[in-house]
Design an enzyme around this catalytic site. Structure first.
Site, PDB file in Angstrom:
ATOM      1  CG  ASP A  13      -2.074   0.976   1.092  1.00 51.28           C
ATOM      2  OD1 ASP A  13      -2.405   1.352  -0.049  1.00 51.28           O
ATOM      3  OD2 ASP A  13      -2.642   1.366   2.125  1.00 51.28           O
TER       4      ASP A  13
ATOM      5  N   GLY B 255      -0.143   5.391  -4.437  1.00 54.81           N
ATOM      6  CA  GLY B 255      -0.793   6.634  -4.835  1.00 54.81           C
ATOM      7  C   GLY B 255      -0.194   7.821  -4.098  1.00 54.81           C
ATOM      8  NE  ARG B 256      -1.408   6.659   1.218  1.00 52.01           N
ATOM      9  CZ  ARG B 256      -1.298   5.796   2.205  1.00 52.01           C
ATOM     10  NH1 ARG B 256      -0.960   6.204   3.402  1.00 52.01           N
ATOM     11  NH2 ARG B 256      -1.527   4.515   1.992  1.00 52.01           N
TER      12      ARG B 256
ATOM     13  CG  HIS C 107      -0.520   2.095  -9.305  1.00 48.48           C
ATOM     14  ND1 HIS C 107      -0.695   1.722  -7.987  1.00 48.48           N
ATOM     15  CD2 HIS C 107      -1.608   2.840  -9.633  1.00 48.48           C
ATOM     16  CE1 HIS C 107      -1.852   2.228  -7.554  1.00 48.48           C
ATOM     17  NE2 HIS C 107      -2.417   2.914  -8.526  1.00 48.48           N
TER      18      HIS C 107
ATOM     19  CB  SER D   7     -12.891  -8.102  -4.601  1.00 49.56           C
ATOM     20  OG  SER D   7     -12.780  -8.167  -3.198  1.00 49.56           O
TER      21      SER D   7
ATOM     22  CD1 TRP E  78     -13.143  -5.263  -9.041  1.00 48.95           C
ATOM     23  CD2 TRP E  78     -12.412  -4.488 -11.006  1.00 48.95           C
ATOM     24  NE1 TRP E  78     -12.521  -6.305  -9.702  1.00 48.95           N
ATOM     25  CE2 TRP E  78     -12.070  -5.851 -10.910  1.00 48.95           C
ATOM     26  CE3 TRP E  78     -12.050  -3.790 -12.167  1.00 48.95           C
ATOM     27  CZ2 TRP E  78     -11.387  -6.535 -11.910  1.00 48.95           C
ATOM     28  CZ3 TRP E  78     -11.376  -4.477 -13.166  1.00 48.95           C
ATOM     29  CH2 TRP E  78     -11.045  -5.831 -13.030  1.00 48.95           C
TER      30      TRP E  78
ATOM     31  NE  ARG F 104      -7.680   2.087  -5.312  1.00 45.00           N
ATOM     32  CZ  ARG F 104      -6.482   2.164  -4.791  1.00 45.00           C
ATOM     33  NH1 ARG F 104      -5.475   2.550  -5.539  1.00 45.00           N
ATOM     34  NH2 ARG F 104      -6.271   1.843  -3.534  1.00 45.00           N
TER      35      ARG F 104
ATOM     36  CG  LEU G 129       9.599 -16.976  -3.859  1.00 47.21           C
ATOM     37  CD1 LEU G 129       9.627 -16.987  -2.335  1.00 47.21           C
ATOM     38  CD2 LEU G 129       9.965 -15.573  -4.369  1.00 47.21           C
TER      39      LEU G 129
ATOM     40  NE  ARG H 268      -7.886   0.658   5.446  1.00 43.73           N
ATOM     41  CZ  ARG H 268      -7.762   1.982   5.645  1.00 43.73           C
ATOM     42  NH1 ARG H 268      -7.935   2.504   6.837  1.00 43.73           N
ATOM     43  NH2 ARG H 268      -7.469   2.773   4.637  1.00 43.73           N
TER      44      ARG H 268
HETATM   45  C1  IPE Z   1      -5.352  -2.756  -0.158  1.00 47.87           C
HETATM   46  O1  IPE Z   1      -5.043  -1.424  -0.346  1.00 47.87           O
HETATM   47  C2  IPE Z   1      -5.333  -3.481  -1.451  1.00 47.87           C
HETATM   48  C3  IPE Z   1      -4.030  -3.616  -2.084  1.00 47.87           C
HETATM   49  C4  IPE Z   1      -2.877  -3.242  -1.604  1.00 47.87           C
HETATM   50  C5  IPE Z   1      -4.041  -4.254  -3.358  1.00 47.87           C
HETATM   51  P1  IPE Z   1      -6.177  -0.297  -0.465  1.00 47.87           P
HETATM   52  O2  IPE Z   1      -5.478   0.988  -0.607  1.00 47.87           O
HETATM   53  O3  IPE Z   1      -7.137  -0.663  -1.534  1.00 47.87           O
HETATM   54  O4  IPE Z   1      -6.904  -0.424   0.945  1.00 47.87           O
HETATM   55  P2  IPE Z   1      -7.888   0.578   1.683  1.00 47.87           P
HETATM   56  O5  IPE Z   1      -8.978   0.926   0.704  1.00 47.87           O
HETATM   57  O6  IPE Z   1      -7.095   1.770   2.065  1.00 47.87           O
HETATM   58  O7  IPE Z   1      -8.360  -0.189   2.878  1.00 47.87           O
HETATM   59  C1  IPE Z   2      -1.644   0.184  -3.339  1.00 49.51           C
HETATM   60  O1  IPE Z   2      -1.383   1.546  -3.330  1.00 49.51           O
HETATM   61  C2  IPE Z   2      -1.872  -0.354  -4.730  1.00 49.51           C
HETATM   62  C3  IPE Z   2      -3.268  -0.768  -4.998  1.00 49.51           C
HETATM   63  C4  IPE Z   2      -4.232  -0.783  -4.122  1.00 49.51           C
HETATM   64  C5  IPE Z   2      -3.561  -1.215  -6.347  1.00 49.51           C
HETATM   65  P1  IPE Z   2      -2.569   2.612  -3.323  1.00 49.51           P
HETATM   66  O2  IPE Z   2      -2.920   2.917  -4.740  1.00 49.51           O
HETATM   67  O3  IPE Z   2      -3.685   2.162  -2.484  1.00 49.51           O
HETATM   68  O4  IPE Z   2      -1.844   3.854  -2.680  1.00 49.51           O
HETATM   69  P2  IPE Z   2      -2.465   4.874  -1.629  1.00 49.51           P
HETATM   70  O5  IPE Z   2      -2.939   4.064  -0.453  1.00 49.51           O
HETATM   71  O6  IPE Z   2      -3.591   5.581  -2.302  1.00 49.51           O
HETATM   72  O7  IPE Z   2      -1.329   5.767  -1.311  1.00 49.51           O
HETATM   73 MG    MG Z   3      -4.132   2.400  -0.510  1.00 49.18          MG
END
Ligand code: IPE
Ligand code: IPE
Ligand code: MG
Length: 244
Positions: free
Chosen positions: A16, A19-20, A33, A62, A65, A67, A127, A190
């Site tokens: 995770d 995006g940030r 990404h 799941s 989607w 987004r 692995l 979480r």
């Molecule tokens: C969890 O990250 C899913 C993945 C890393 C693929 P999210 O960014 O989607 O989780 P939430 O929405 O903050 O809980």
């Molecule tokens: C995790 O990074 C990648 C996916 C869920 C696909 P995020 O895209 O959720 O990044 P943040 O949490 O918005 O920074």
């Molecule tokens: Mg995220």
């Protein structure tokens, strides 16, 4: 850092913070990404080098989607591209690649490439790399229940025989040891519907490091923390020390 005393057999990671990472640089989220793909490569290599047997990565839930269409599209492009660019190297390093999740939701071209990559690497042993895409822990439990229900309807299973063991056998990754260590990057505390059943006794490790910045050093910090945990599985600490 020295090799930790106790190494997890199975590491699961919620990757995770992509995006940030990009937003902090005033760049589009899709760039985060792409940067995340490099961190995937580094983590796979580091796990291989450290002798970890199984690595499971949460790449697309799941719920993802939901987004914006543009971001989902960019992620699909990235998956397609990664399948073309990474599979040969993984195969060369004897990595067995498996995708878990409801794969039928993906475009046929992408799904075909996923299946081909799984077939190509099926006999590799260095692995086991599992990538969760369109995966949800609730989906996993529901699909396992459905499989058992169908067996019962066919007359192959008496419903009174359904127990944890039988249900677990129908879940994704049933043939592998459950995750010993769950790492979540990006600062959130979480599970976000990742391996709900399989994580029952995993040690949880949360780090503020954003996924694109996660590297071998960050993995070692997680492994080091893990090596200091006492896994009691319901017993007392005294019992564990008496057995050792
Ligand atoms: C969890 O990250 C899913 C993945 C890393 C693929 P999210 O960014 O989607 O989780 P939430 O929405 O903050 O809980
Ligand atoms: C995790 O990074 C990648 C996916 C869920 C696909 P995020 O895209 O959720 O990044 P943040 O949490 O918005 O920074
Ligand atoms: Mg995220």
């Amino acid at each position: 850092m020295n090799a930790p005393a106790t190494l997890p057999r199975h590491v699961a990671i919620i990757m995770d913070g992509n995006g940030r990472w990009a937003e902090r640089r005033h760049r589009p989220r899709s760039m985060g990404h792409r940067a995340g793909q490099k961190a995937v490569r580094a983590s796979v290599r580091a796990c291989r080098e450290r002798g970890i047997a199984v690595l499971t990565l949460f790449a697309f839930s799941s719920e993802n989607w939901r987004r914006p269409q543009e971001e989902v599209g960019a992620l699909m492009e990235l998956f397609l591209h990664a399948l073309d660019s990474e599979v040969e190297e993984l195969h060369g390093n004897s990595v067995r690649l498996r995708f878990i999740g409801a794969l039928e939701a993906f475009a046929p071209s992408l799904r075909e490439r996923m299946l081909a990559a799984m077939r190509r690497t099926a006999d590799n042993t260095a692995l086991a790399l599992n990538v969760a895409v369109n995966y949800g822990g609730r989906w996993d439990i529901a699909q396992a229940a459905r499989t058992l229900a169908l067996e019962a309807v066919r007359g192959d299973l008496d419903p009174v025989d359904i127990d944890e063991h039988r249900l677990a056998a129908q879940l994704c990754l049933a043939d592998l040891p459950p995750p010993d260590l769950l790492i979540r990057t990006g600062g959130e505390h979480r599970i976000s519907n990742f391996l709900l059943w399989q994580l029952a006794y995993a040690e949880l490790y949360f780090t503020d490091t954003l996924w694109p910045d996660f590297d071998a050093h960050a993995l070692d910090a997680a492994l080091d923390a893990y090596s200091h945990r006492e896994r009691r599985f319901g017993r007392t600490g005294t019992q564990l020390r008496a057995r050792a």
